[in-house]
Each structure stands twice: as C-alpha cells, then as structure tokens.
Design a protein around this motif. Structure first.
Motif, PDB file in Angstrom:
ATOM      1  N   GLY A  67       3.464   1.137  -6.222  1.00  0.00           N
ATOM      2  CA  GLY A  67       3.849  -0.073  -6.952  1.00  0.00           C
ATOM      3  C   GLY A  67       4.320  -1.196  -6.051  1.00  0.00           C
ATOM      4  N   LEU A  68       3.767  -1.294  -4.858  1.00  0.00           N
ATOM      5  CA  LEU A  68       4.234  -2.276  -3.886  1.00  0.00           C
ATOM      6  C   LEU A  68       3.504  -3.617  -3.947  1.00  0.00           C
ATOM      7  CD1 LEU A  68       4.781   0.083  -0.816  1.00  0.00           C
ATOM      8  CD2 LEU A  68       6.455  -0.720  -2.507  1.00  0.00           C
ATOM      9  N   PHE A  69       2.611  -3.782  -4.920  1.00  0.00           N
ATOM     10  CA  PHE A  69       1.910  -5.048  -5.076  1.00  0.00           C
ATOM     11  C   PHE A  69       2.316  -5.724  -6.384  1.00  0.00           C
ATOM     12  CE2 PHE A  69      -1.447  -2.770  -2.500  1.00  0.00           C
ATOM     13  CZ  PHE A  69      -1.193  -3.470  -1.334  1.00  0.00           C
ATOM     14  N   ALA A  70       2.668  -6.999  -6.289  1.00  0.00           N
ATOM     15  CA  ALA A  70       2.928  -7.799  -7.480  1.00  0.00           C
ATOM     16  C   ALA A  70       1.608  -8.161  -8.149  1.00  0.00           C
ATOM     17  CB  ALA A  70       3.691  -9.067  -7.108  1.00  0.00           C
ATOM     18  N   MET A  71       0.584  -8.367  -7.322  1.00  0.00           N
ATOM     19  CA  MET A  71      -0.764  -8.681  -7.792  1.00  0.00           C
ATOM     20  C   MET A  71      -1.746  -8.024  -6.840  1.00  0.00           C
ATOM     21  SD  MET A  71      -0.486 -12.778  -8.593  1.00  0.00           S
ATOM     22  CE  MET A  71       0.665 -13.246  -7.303  1.00  0.00           C
ATOM     23  N   HIS A  72      -2.903  -7.640  -7.371  1.00  0.00           N
ATOM     24  CA  HIS A  72      -3.957  -7.101  -6.510  1.00  0.00           C
ATOM     25  C   HIS A  72      -5.298  -7.295  -7.187  1.00  0.00           C
ATOM     26  CE1 HIS A  72      -4.586  -3.447  -8.944  1.00  0.00           C
ATOM     27  NE2 HIS A  72      -3.299  -3.573  -9.207  1.00  0.00           N
ATOM     28  N   TRP A  73      -6.369  -7.347  -6.374  1.00  0.00           N
ATOM     29  CA  TRP A  73      -7.716  -7.525  -6.895  1.00  0.00           C
ATOM     30  C   TRP A  73      -8.718  -7.029  -5.866  1.00  0.00           C
ATOM     31  CZ3 TRP A  73      -4.503 -11.442  -5.370  1.00  0.00           C
ATOM     32  CH2 TRP A  73      -4.920 -12.239  -4.303  1.00  0.00           C
ATOM     33  N   ASP A  74      -9.929  -6.834  -6.318  1.00  0.00           N
ATOM     34  CA  ASP A  74     -11.052  -6.441  -5.471  1.00  0.00           C
ATOM     35  C   ASP A  74     -12.065  -7.584  -5.457  1.00  0.00           C
ATOM     36  OD1 ASP A  74      -9.808  -3.972  -5.340  1.00  0.00           O
ATOM     37  OD2 ASP A  74     -11.149  -3.022  -6.764  1.00  0.00           O
ATOM     38  N   SER A  75     -12.671  -7.801  -4.294  1.00  0.00           N
ATOM     39  CA  SER A  75     -13.704  -8.823  -4.192  1.00  0.00           C
ATOM     40  C   SER A  75     -14.622  -8.497  -3.019  1.00  0.00           C
ATOM     41  CB  SER A  75     -13.069 -10.202  -3.981  1.00  0.00           C
ATOM     42  OG  SER A  75     -14.063 -11.203  -3.868  1.00  0.00           O
TER      43      SER A  75
END
Length: 168
Positions: A67-75
């Motif tokens: 849970g160390l990311f406030a936001m994340h995405w793949d691209s």
C-alpha cells in the motif's frame, strides 16, 4: 486514507514530447522548497531530465502490495506509481506537484477532488507522430484545469507554470 486538503495537489499531464519534465525541472530550479515535486516510481531506468526512481517489476509489485502508492497506473508495458508521501505532505498543507498520466486523471480526481490539473502540450507539428497513435485526450468532468502551451520558449511556459504554483 488520511483526510488531506487536495486543493494543494497540482497534477501535471500531457502527451509524450510536450516537455513536461523540462517544465517541471525549470519550475523546481526556481521555486525552491516551498513546493514538493513528487517522484514517480517507474519500472524503467532513469533517463536524462526525468525525476523518477527506477524499480524492477518485483520491487514495484512489493510496494503496491504494501500500500505504498497513493496512485499507480500501467502504460506501454511500464508501471508508474506516486508514493503515499504525497498524502503526508498534503496533510501538512504543502503544495505538491505530481507528473501524472492523462488516462489516470479521473482516478486522481476521485482521490483528490480539489486538485488542480495542468495539461502541458505543444504545437501539433511537434507532436503529430506520437499523438496519431494515441486516443484523444479528455479531462474528467468537474476537474479544474490550466492549459499551458509549451511550443515556444521554455521560460514562457515555465513562468506560466510558476504562476499556477503561486510563485510567479
């Protein structure tokens, strides 16, 4: 999630080649420490001018599981994350600048409803080849946006970004 004043979050986005990293570097050099520029965690090596921390896919997956990311995405086969430190900074009233993803803007708006969005772009001739391969950009309904055209001199667009950051 701890309650934070999301009005202090500035979410910068735009197509590849628009000069986001150059503009952010320009602003960072001139604004000092009164604004925090969040690092991105990316599963690729660090390139010139880009403010990010390189992670392996396993390191990224581990941080995500904790849970160390406030936001994340793949691209494009890469993984991107913004650390939870941004929430701590926002909770303390600090202005935070995030180099985000256009496709992730809706999720960012849901998490940070008072965030300001800055869309960096350049002349169509500069971006034509890259933009032809991408879907059209649309900002989520309800987002507050400032548009900056970075087709000309870096200092002109950089000054506009400094104005948004309250340091102009």
């Amino acid at each position: 999630m701890t309650e934070v004043d999301s009005a202090n979050l500035i979410y910068v986005m735009g197509p590849s080649g628009a000069g986001k990293d150059s503009l952010l570097g320009f602003a960072c050099e001139r604004i000092g420490t009164c604004v925090m520029f969040a690092h991105r965690y990316i599963t690729r090596i660090v390139a010139d001018g880009e403010n990010h921390i390189a992670l392996t896919h396993d390191e990224f997956a581990a941080r995500l599981s904790y849970g160390l990311f406030a936001m994340h995405w793949d691209s494009l086969g890469l993984r991107y994350g913004i650390g939870i430190e941004v929430d701590a900074w926002l909770a303390r009233g600090v202005t935070v600048v995030v180099n985000g993803s256009r496709k992730h803007a809706q999720i960012a708006l849901e998490r940070y409803p008072q965030a300001r969005f800055v869309h960096i772009d350049a002349a169509p001739a500069v971006l034509a080849a890259r933009l032809a391969r991408r879907p059209a950009f649309e900002l989520p309904d309800g987002a507050r946006i400032v548009r900056i055209d970075n087709s000309g001199m870096l200092a002109e667009a950089g000054t506009q970004l400094l104005d948004v950051l309250g340091a102009g």
